[in-house]
Design an enzyme around this catalytic site. Structure first.
Site, mmCIF file in Angstrom:
data_model
loop_
_atom_site.group_PDB
_atom_site.id
_atom_site.type_symbol
_atom_site.label_atom_id
_atom_site.label_comp_id
_atom_site.label_asym_id
_atom_site.label_seq_id
_atom_site.Cartn_x
_atom_site.Cartn_y
_atom_site.Cartn_z
ATOM 1 N N LYS A 178 0.858 -1.186 0.000
ATOM 2 C CA LYS A 178 0.000 0.000 0.000
ATOM 3 C C LYS A 178 0.892 1.233 0.000
ATOM 4 C CE LYS A 178 -3.608 2.387 2.556
ATOM 5 N NZ LYS A 178 -4.640 2.271 3.606
ATOM 6 N N LYS A 234 -2.130 -1.460 -3.872
ATOM 7 C CA LYS A 234 -3.006 -0.295 -3.789
ATOM 8 C C LYS A 234 -2.181 0.978 -3.843
ATOM 9 C CE LYS A 234 -6.076 1.938 -0.564
ATOM 10 N NZ LYS A 234 -6.522 2.023 0.784
HETATM 11 C C1 PBG Z 1 -7.312 3.442 5.481
HETATM 12 C C2 PBG Z 1 -7.718 3.206 4.095
HETATM 13 C C3 PBG Z 1 -7.574 4.124 3.065
HETATM 14 C C4 PBG Z 1 -8.171 3.559 1.949
HETATM 15 C C5 PBG Z 1 -8.640 2.300 2.298
HETATM 16 N N1 PBG Z 1 -8.328 2.081 3.643
HETATM 17 C C6 PBG Z 1 -7.051 5.511 3.073
HETATM 18 C C7 PBG Z 1 -5.735 5.827 3.607
HETATM 19 O O1 PBG Z 1 -4.853 4.979 3.733
HETATM 20 O O2 PBG Z 1 -5.566 6.992 3.942
HETATM 21 C C8 PBG Z 1 -8.263 4.263 0.622
HETATM 22 C C9 PBG Z 1 -9.267 3.755 -0.321
HETATM 23 C C10 PBG Z 1 -9.553 4.673 -1.445
HETATM 24 O O3 PBG Z 1 -8.904 5.723 -1.627
HETATM 25 O O4 PBG Z 1 -10.477 4.344 -2.198
HETATM 26 N N2 PBG Z 1 -6.635 2.546 6.192
#
Ligand code: PBG
Length: 333
Positions: free
Chosen positions: A200, A254
């Site tokens: 991520k 992601k």
């Molecule tokens: C938080 C989380 C995020 C997303 C999914 N889980 C945001 C972040 O890490 O700030 C983002 C999903 C999206 O942007 O569609 N743990």
């Protein structure tokens, strides 16, 4: 690769007629490849997400109705994200551990309404912390990794007991997958899946999601001390290797579209189920371009989803999932 020469080989022969194009198509998109992310909220937080046109924050009963529709479209699973009022957030994210909290209630309601639908829940603290970070902060503002993992483990067990099928740690703390797996084993929950947000990235494409869950305005600083540097690829493979060793069943990359090289490398290197998340900013980008008349909306969406399959993704989290499944159900699609 075999040696090919013109004119014995004319590549366009395969493309000349629709029947041949269909017969030589290497990858297909099906509803079973898709996961629908859904936002759950209560009271006056229910309603549309301003920066994500067409996306709703739903109360639990409306969430269940939507889950039934998603299931009927052939989508195997949903990913549920809570939206909490500011009054229920604090520095420690305590409401993440409330057995009567929004997430456990939503899990129970959905599993009761649509038992066959897979329920995936995020394990992270950002919807619950007033500073918007996924973990606990020390006095100096740094993230306390190991203290965070302890809280995440308790959150995960709570959600598993509520009936979640898949726990999806999205926090990027070190060691959290192993801690979750150990805790699940101790709790006798041998069948709970872990979908690790393994690679991520600290991305600029999460903005609309942070609007949706109300963690953007609150966020102090950024998430670069735990989410990955977009410049790095080898590091993603190391993250994935660790999470698999610690007990992840599925791994996620992601965001999605700008990171298809990572999806392809993950699939080629490990051969495990790989998920890709077409995140909120990618959704907003496609919607904005379509609204401006710059793109054929349906064509661009379907192409973007198919390309995840070509890259090697087994599962695609996308805010377009239900609409894409509707299109796939049309005759001749
Ligand atoms: C938080 C989380 C995020 C997303 C999914 N889980 C945001 C972040 O890490 O700030 C983002 C999903 C999206 O942007 O569609 N743990």
């Amino acid at each position: 690769m075999i040696e090919q020469r013109f004119p014995a080989t004319r590549m366009r022969r395969n493309r000349m007629q629709d029947f041949a194009r269909r017969m030589t198509r290497e990858h297909r998109l099906a509803p079973a490849d898709l996961i629908q992310p859904l936002f759950v909220a209560e009271g006056d937080l229910v309603g549309p997400v301003a920066s994500m046109p067409g996306i709703q924050r739903r109360a639990i009963d409306a969430l269940c109705t939507e889950c039934a529709r998603v299931h009927a479209l052939g989508i195997p699973a949903v990913a549920i994200f809570p939206v909490l009022p500011a009054a229920e957030k604090n520095a420690r994210g305590d409401s993440a551990l409330d057995p009567e909290g929004l997430v456990p209630r939503a899990i129970k309601a959905v599993k009761q309404a649509v038992p066959e639908l897979g329920v995936i829940v995020d394990i992270a603290l950002d919807p619950f912390t007033d500073h918007g970070h996924d973990g606990l902060l020390r006095a100096d503002g740094s993230i306390d990794n190991d203290a965070t993992v302890e809280v995440l483990t308790r959150q995960a067990i709570l959600y598993a007991r509520a009936g979640a099928d898949v726990l999806a740690p999205s926090d990027m703390m070190d060691g959290r997958v192993g801690a979750l797996r150990t805790a699940l084993e101790r709790d006798g929950r041998f069948d709970t899946l872990i979908l690790s947000y393994a690679a991520k990235y600290a991305s600029g494409f999460y903005g609309p999601f942070r609007d949706a869950v109300g963690s953007r305005t609150a966020l102090i600083g950024d998430k670069r001390s735990y989410q990955m540097d977009p410049a790095n690829g080898d590091e993603a493979l190391r993250e994935i290797a660790l999470d698999l060793r610690e007990g992840a069943d599925w791994v996620m990359v992601k965001p999605g579209m700008p990171y298809l090289d990572i999806v392809a490398r993950a699939k080629a290197e490990f051969g495990v189920p790989v998920a890709a998340y077409q995140v909120s900013g990618e959704y907003a980008m496609l919607e904005a371009a379509a609204a401006a008349g710059a793109l054929d909306r349906r064509r661009a969406i379907m192409e973007s989803l198919l390309c995840f399959r070509r890259a090697g993704a087994d599962m695609i989290l996308s805010y377009f999932a239900a609409e894409a499944a509707e299109w796939l159900a049309e005759p001749g699609a």
